[in-house]
Design a protein around this motif. Sequence first.
Motif, mmCIF file in Angstrom:
data_model
loop_
_atom_site.group_PDB
_atom_site.id
_atom_site.type_symbol
_atom_site.label_atom_id
_atom_site.label_comp_id
_atom_site.label_asym_id
_atom_site.label_seq_id
_atom_site.Cartn_x
_atom_site.Cartn_y
_atom_site.Cartn_z
ATOM 1 N N GLY A 1 0.738 -1.012 -0.128
ATOM 2 C CA GLY A 1 -0.110 -0.405 0.059
ATOM 3 C C GLY A 1 1.160 1.357 0.367
ATOM 4 O O GLY A 1 0.896 2.632 -0.900
ATOM 5 N N MET A 2 1.680 1.252 0.594
ATOM 6 C CA MET A 2 2.704 2.417 1.115
ATOM 7 C C MET A 2 3.553 2.336 -0.230
ATOM 8 O O MET A 2 3.523 3.546 -1.024
ATOM 9 N N ALA A 3 3.836 1.785 -0.965
ATOM 10 C CA ALA A 3 4.714 1.353 -1.598
ATOM 11 C C ALA A 3 3.679 1.547 -3.699
ATOM 12 O O ALA A 3 3.920 3.068 -3.968
ATOM 13 N N LEU B 1 -10.127 4.595 -2.150
ATOM 14 C CA LEU B 1 -9.603 3.109 -1.966
ATOM 15 C C LEU B 1 -8.691 2.362 -1.597
ATOM 16 O O LEU B 1 -8.774 1.377 -0.607
ATOM 17 N N TYR B 2 -7.817 3.963 -0.889
ATOM 18 C CA TYR B 2 -7.073 3.730 0.182
ATOM 19 C C TYR B 2 -7.632 3.579 1.841
ATOM 20 O O TYR B 2 -7.444 2.514 2.720
ATOM 21 N N ALA B 3 -8.696 4.657 1.805
ATOM 22 C CA ALA B 3 -9.086 4.549 2.832
ATOM 23 C C ALA B 3 -9.265 3.190 3.227
ATOM 24 O O ALA B 3 -10.260 2.513 4.072
ATOM 25 N N ALA B 4 -10.661 2.785 1.774
ATOM 26 C CA ALA B 4 -11.890 1.851 3.252
ATOM 27 C C ALA B 4 -10.513 0.338 2.696
ATOM 28 O O ALA B 4 -10.902 -1.016 3.629
ATOM 29 N N VAL B 5 -10.123 0.319 2.439
ATOM 30 C CA VAL B 5 -8.624 -1.160 2.069
ATOM 31 C C VAL B 5 -8.063 -1.169 3.404
ATOM 32 O O VAL B 5 -7.648 -1.492 4.589
ATOM 33 N N PHE B 6 -7.571 0.233 4.069
ATOM 34 C CA PHE B 6 -6.785 -0.672 5.599
ATOM 35 C C PHE B 6 -7.605 0.349 6.447
ATOM 36 O O PHE B 6 -7.739 -0.205 7.491
ATOM 37 N N GLY B 7 -8.727 0.630 6.205
ATOM 38 C CA GLY B 7 -10.154 1.473 7.523
ATOM 39 C C GLY B 7 -10.267 -0.489 7.572
ATOM 40 O O GLY B 7 -10.723 -0.789 8.989
ATOM 41 N N GLY B 8 -11.155 -1.328 6.300
ATOM 42 C CA GLY B 8 -10.980 -2.934 6.745
ATOM 43 C C GLY B 8 -9.839 -3.461 7.632
ATOM 44 O O GLY B 8 -10.129 -3.809 8.044
ATOM 45 N N ALA B 9 -8.657 -3.113 7.301
ATOM 46 C CA ALA B 9 -7.460 -3.524 7.845
ATOM 47 C C ALA B 9 -7.448 -3.352 9.546
ATOM 48 O O ALA B 9 -7.006 -3.906 10.415
ATOM 49 N N HIS C 1 -1.076 -7.448 17.169
ATOM 50 C CA HIS C 1 -0.782 -6.153 17.244
ATOM 51 C C HIS C 1 -1.454 -4.944 17.353
ATOM 52 O O HIS C 1 -1.291 -4.575 15.853
ATOM 53 N N ALA C 2 -1.225 -4.313 18.149
ATOM 54 C CA ALA C 2 -1.793 -3.248 18.602
ATOM 55 C C ALA C 2 -0.618 -2.180 17.557
ATOM 56 O O ALA C 2 -1.586 -1.190 16.214
ATOM 57 N N HIS C 3 0.300 -2.647 17.207
ATOM 58 C CA HIS C 3 1.584 -1.564 15.967
ATOM 59 C C HIS C 3 0.460 -1.486 14.274
ATOM 60 O O HIS C 3 0.686 -0.507 13.780
ATOM 61 N N HIS C 4 -0.247 -2.274 14.046
ATOM 62 C CA HIS C 4 -0.584 -3.077 12.959
ATOM 63 C C HIS C 4 -2.169 -1.830 12.869
ATOM 64 O O HIS C 4 -2.306 -1.940 11.814
ATOM 65 N N VAL C 5 -2.657 -1.898 13.914
ATOM 66 C CA VAL C 5 -3.911 -0.900 13.815
ATOM 67 C C VAL C 5 -3.364 0.647 13.654
ATOM 68 O O VAL C 5 -4.121 1.574 12.854
ATOM 69 N N VAL C 6 -2.210 0.913 14.383
ATOM 70 C CA VAL C 6 -2.005 2.332 14.141
ATOM 71 C C VAL C 6 -1.062 2.178 12.718
ATOM 72 O O VAL C 6 -1.373 3.158 12.199
ATOM 73 N N GLY C 7 -0.974 1.418 12.157
ATOM 74 C CA GLY C 7 -0.640 1.946 10.817
ATOM 75 C C GLY C 7 -1.580 1.438 9.691
ATOM 76 O O GLY C 7 -1.136 2.672 9.255
ATOM 77 N N SER C 8 -2.954 0.897 9.953
ATOM 78 C CA SER C 8 -3.433 0.878 8.850
ATOM 79 C C SER C 8 -4.217 2.230 9.359
ATOM 80 O O SER C 8 -4.628 3.513 7.870
ATOM 81 N N LEU C 9 -4.929 2.579 10.781
ATOM 82 C CA LEU C 9 -5.431 4.104 10.319
ATOM 83 C C LEU C 9 -4.507 4.850 10.377
ATOM 84 O O LEU C 9 -4.593 6.597 9.506
ATOM 85 N N ALA C 10 -2.888 4.950 10.571
ATOM 86 C CA ALA C 10 -1.962 6.308 9.865
ATOM 87 C C ALA C 10 -2.418 6.082 8.236
ATOM 88 O O ALA C 10 -2.318 7.104 7.533
ATOM 89 N N MET C 11 -2.093 4.804 7.621
ATOM 90 C CA MET C 11 -2.706 5.017 6.222
ATOM 91 C C MET C 11 -3.821 5.933 5.764
ATOM 92 O O MET C 11 -3.264 5.888 4.250
ATOM 93 N N VAL C 12 -4.946 5.823 6.420
ATOM 94 C CA VAL C 12 -6.780 6.402 6.024
ATOM 95 C C VAL C 12 -6.175 7.417 7.386
ATOM 96 O O VAL C 12 -6.691 7.991 5.606
ATOM 97 N N TYR C 13 -5.375 7.934 7.296
ATOM 98 C CA TYR C 13 -5.184 9.590 7.949
ATOM 99 C C TYR C 13 -4.916 10.082 6.470
ATOM 100 O O TYR C 13 -4.774 10.887 6.091
ATOM 101 N N MET C 14 -3.246 9.473 6.147
ATOM 102 C CA MET C 14 -2.930 10.026 4.699
ATOM 103 C C MET C 14 -3.590 9.775 3.354
ATOM 104 O O MET C 14 -3.640 10.864 2.365
#
Length: 201
Positions: A46-48, A66-74, A88-101
């Motif tokens: 997703g970052m790539a 699309l990004y928001a939907a995919v990472f919001g679902g994740a 791990h909570a880190h994966h949730v933080v990462g997904s939410l950070a992707m939604v934010y971006m």
Amino acid sequence: MHGQTLSGWLLVALCAATGAYCLLRLRGGRGEHREEAAGEALMAFGMAAMAVPAAVLAPPAWGWVLYAAVFGGAALRGLWQARAGVVHAHHVVGSLAMVYMALAMAPGGGAPGHAGHTAGYAAGGVPLLTGALLLYYAAYVLRSGVRLMPVAAGRAGTGAAAGTGGATGTGGAAGRGARPELVPACRVAMGLGMIAMLLTL
């Protein structure tokens, strides 16, 4: 412009390589480690995709949705699985950070030059939230980087004895092409990539 395009491609290459390694871990992983590898692969690819320079491939106007939907679902899946201690909570933080971006990429809410993909949009992002995420990822990179330091000589015997079990526990893919000792390096790379993307908001 040329420098920005080059840095964007370097980020694409870094994240894509990390995602490919995560797929290797996914092939041989089991249970929690398989979930971990899958989450990191999704994040890396997703970052790539988000980092591809707009001068080469302009994102569609609905790309941020699309990004928001995919990472919001994740993120939702991660929150559900975190209840059982699977993710791990880190994966949730990462997904939410992707939604934010992704939301910052929306027309009228993006940051110019965000990895080359949001040029032409108005500056976006919430400074306080962006700063908090930058601090989080800086701490994460430092913590993961410490794990790359050589083990003390006095612990060599213990490390060797635990090496086989550690390889299995890290991803269970030691015999399938993945190198578990690279996991901390990949996490450092992803953390640095996230910092680079957040700095453009």
